[in-house]
Design a protein around this motif. Sequence first.
Motif, PDB file in Angstrom:
ATOM      1  N   GLU A 152      34.229  39.791  34.621  1.00  7.51           N
ATOM      2  CA  GLU A 152      34.936  40.739  35.205  1.00  7.51           C
ATOM      3  C   GLU A 152      36.719  40.179  37.029  1.00  7.51           C
ATOM      4  N   LEU A 153      36.062  39.344  37.127  1.00  9.85           N
ATOM      5  CA  LEU A 153      36.669  38.419  37.809  1.00  9.85           C
ATOM      6  C   LEU A 153      37.864  37.465  37.374  1.00  9.85           C
ATOM      7  N   TYR A 154      39.616  38.003  37.739  1.00 10.80           N
ATOM      8  CA  TYR A 154      40.776  37.334  37.358  1.00 10.80           C
ATOM      9  C   TYR A 154      40.878  36.294  36.795  1.00 10.80           C
ATOM     10  N   VAL A 155      40.241  35.410  38.111  1.00  9.01           N
ATOM     11  CA  VAL A 155      40.339  34.127  38.124  1.00  9.01           C
ATOM     12  C   VAL A 155      39.421  32.902  37.373  1.00  9.01           C
ATOM     13  N   LEU A 156      37.882  34.061  36.689  1.00 10.30           N
ATOM     14  CA  LEU A 156      37.487  33.252  36.714  1.00 10.30           C
ATOM     15  C   LEU A 156      37.764  33.700  34.873  1.00 10.30           C
ATOM     16  N   ASN A 157      38.709  34.621  33.798  1.00 12.18           N
ATOM     17  CA  ASN A 157      37.775  35.306  32.691  1.00 12.18           C
ATOM     18  C   ASN A 157      39.773  34.638  32.729  1.00 12.18           C
ATOM     19  N   SER A 158      40.874  34.352  33.488  1.00 13.00           N
ATOM     20  CA  SER A 158      42.007  33.907  32.417  1.00 13.00           C
ATOM     21  C   SER A 158      42.850  32.472  32.721  1.00 13.00           C
ATOM     22  N   THR A 159      41.173  31.506  33.791  1.00 12.47           N
ATOM     23  CA  THR A 159      41.644  30.012  33.900  1.00 12.47           C
ATOM     24  C   THR A 159      41.479  29.278  32.705  1.00 12.47           C
ATOM     25  N   LYS A 160      42.207  28.632  31.284  1.00 11.72           N
ATOM     26  CA  LYS A 160      42.051  28.089  30.716  1.00 11.72           C
ATOM     27  C   LYS A 160      40.999  26.415  31.657  1.00 11.72           C
ATOM     28  N   MET A 161      40.830  26.243  32.465  1.00 12.83           N
ATOM     29  CA  MET A 161      39.731  25.166  32.767  1.00 12.83           C
ATOM     30  C   MET A 161      38.664  25.370  33.499  1.00 12.83           C
ATOM     31  N   THR A 162      37.687  24.743  33.105  1.00  7.91           N
ATOM     32  CA  THR A 162      36.516  25.077  34.211  1.00  7.91           C
ATOM     33  C   THR A 162      36.612  25.629  35.501  1.00  7.91           C
ATOM     34  N   ALA A 163      36.019  26.913  35.610  1.00  5.59           N
ATOM     35  CA  ALA A 163      36.650  27.240  37.116  1.00  5.59           C
ATOM     36  C   ALA A 163      35.178  27.884  37.637  1.00  5.59           C
ATOM     37  N   ALA A 164      35.071  28.102  39.767  1.00  4.57           N
ATOM     38  CA  ALA A 164      34.725  28.125  40.372  1.00  4.57           C
ATOM     39  C   ALA A 164      34.966  29.447  41.043  1.00  4.57           C
ATOM     40  N   LEU A 165      34.334  30.761  41.428  1.00  2.00           N
ATOM     41  CA  LEU A 165      34.547  31.563  42.981  1.00  2.00           C
ATOM     42  C   LEU A 165      33.154  30.999  44.435  1.00  2.00           C
ATOM     43  N   VAL A 166      33.380  30.754  44.702  1.00  3.70           N
ATOM     44  CA  VAL A 166      32.354  30.343  45.971  1.00  3.70           C
ATOM     45  C   VAL A 166      32.108  31.434  46.981  1.00  3.70           C
ATOM     46  N   GLU A 167      31.349  31.625  47.542  1.00  6.00           N
ATOM     47  CA  GLU A 167      31.465  32.664  48.519  1.00  6.00           C
ATOM     48  C   GLU A 167      30.332  32.217  49.841  1.00  6.00           C
ATOM     49  N   CYS A 168      31.185  32.128  50.335  1.00  5.21           N
ATOM     50  CA  CYS A 168      30.227  31.634  51.474  1.00  5.21           C
ATOM     51  C   CYS A 168      29.589  32.064  52.630  1.00  5.21           C
ATOM     52  N   GLY A 169      29.523  33.017  52.851  1.00  3.07           N
ATOM     53  CA  GLY A 169      28.694  33.546  53.682  1.00  3.07           C
ATOM     54  C   GLY A 169      28.993  35.143  53.959  1.00  3.07           C
ATOM     55  N   PHE A 170      28.097  35.690  54.505  1.00  7.80           N
ATOM     56  CA  PHE A 170      28.717  37.492  54.886  1.00  7.80           C
ATOM     57  C   PHE A 170      29.464  37.776  56.009  1.00  7.80           C
ATOM     58  N   MET A 171      30.635  37.938  56.078  1.00  7.69           N
ATOM     59  CA  MET A 171      31.327  38.560  57.065  1.00  7.69           C
ATOM     60  C   MET A 171      30.474  39.606  57.805  1.00  7.69           C
ATOM     61  N   THR A 172      29.779  40.362  56.856  1.00  5.75           N
ATOM     62  CA  THR A 172      28.849  41.575  57.535  1.00  5.75           C
ATOM     63  C   THR A 172      28.174  41.215  58.470  1.00  5.75           C
TER      64      THR A 172
END
Length: 272
Positions: A152-172
């Motif tokens: 569902e993440l747009y930056v992952l489903n609409s990119t033509k190249m290999t893509a990854a999204l990192v979550e580097c820790g919880f702000m909460t």
Amino acid sequence: MSERQQMRGRCNRIMSTLLIAIDDGHGSDTAGKRTPYFNDGSIMKENEFNSATAAHLKKALERCNFKTLFVAPEETDTPLNKRITRANNADADFYISIHANAFGNSWNNAEGIETYIYNMADVLTRRAAELIQTELIQATGAIDRGVKENPELYVLNSTKMTAALVECGFMTNRAEAARLRTAEYRSICAEAICKGICKYFNMPYIPEPTACSLIKIVVDGTEHIIDGLEVTDSDGNITNFAKIRSLAHLLGYDVNSVGAMPVLTKKFLTKK
């Protein structure tokens, strides 16, 4: 690794043609993307972490001979379609989106680092994400929440190249939020992401040079002590390099520059 790849990864060779698109998630004005209030009444906006880490990652990747593209250089929250269009139009080879996580709006115990991709069945993308995730966990000591699928993440489903999204820790999470605020942790995350990308593309990781107080050098049979740099190569070997300015002055040259290029001019002594 081929000889060409080894040569390409050395700092004295021309830069690789590999282009990495860097996305610092959200913007400084994005509503709700922040920590809860700390005891002193302050907060950290998510993009403070994202943008600082992205800036360090850009330097790290370029040091390792990649080309880079910021897909959201604006201070405001750049629309996702604009970010993706920039990466797709530039024919980027990889897309990395940097984020800090959250669970609800108040302090809680959710913790750890995770990496998202579009489809776990995509073997190459999964490998890239696993390499980045592994480096992040090793570097930070955080809880490993693993690599996950989120189509569902747009930056992952609409990119033509290999893509990854990192979550580097919880702000909460109070402890993780405190780390997310520090320049040291942002640097650690950026270098870890860079290492993972280097491994994915089979490129040598070139560590940051560290200042070396003084080194010895022999010129025309005479020993001199000048400023230098200590550099660790991709094999873990430490090498000392003389600073151009220090060496030039020792040899009787003035040093100026044209852009990033040093220009050495021989000093001429005037007769009295």
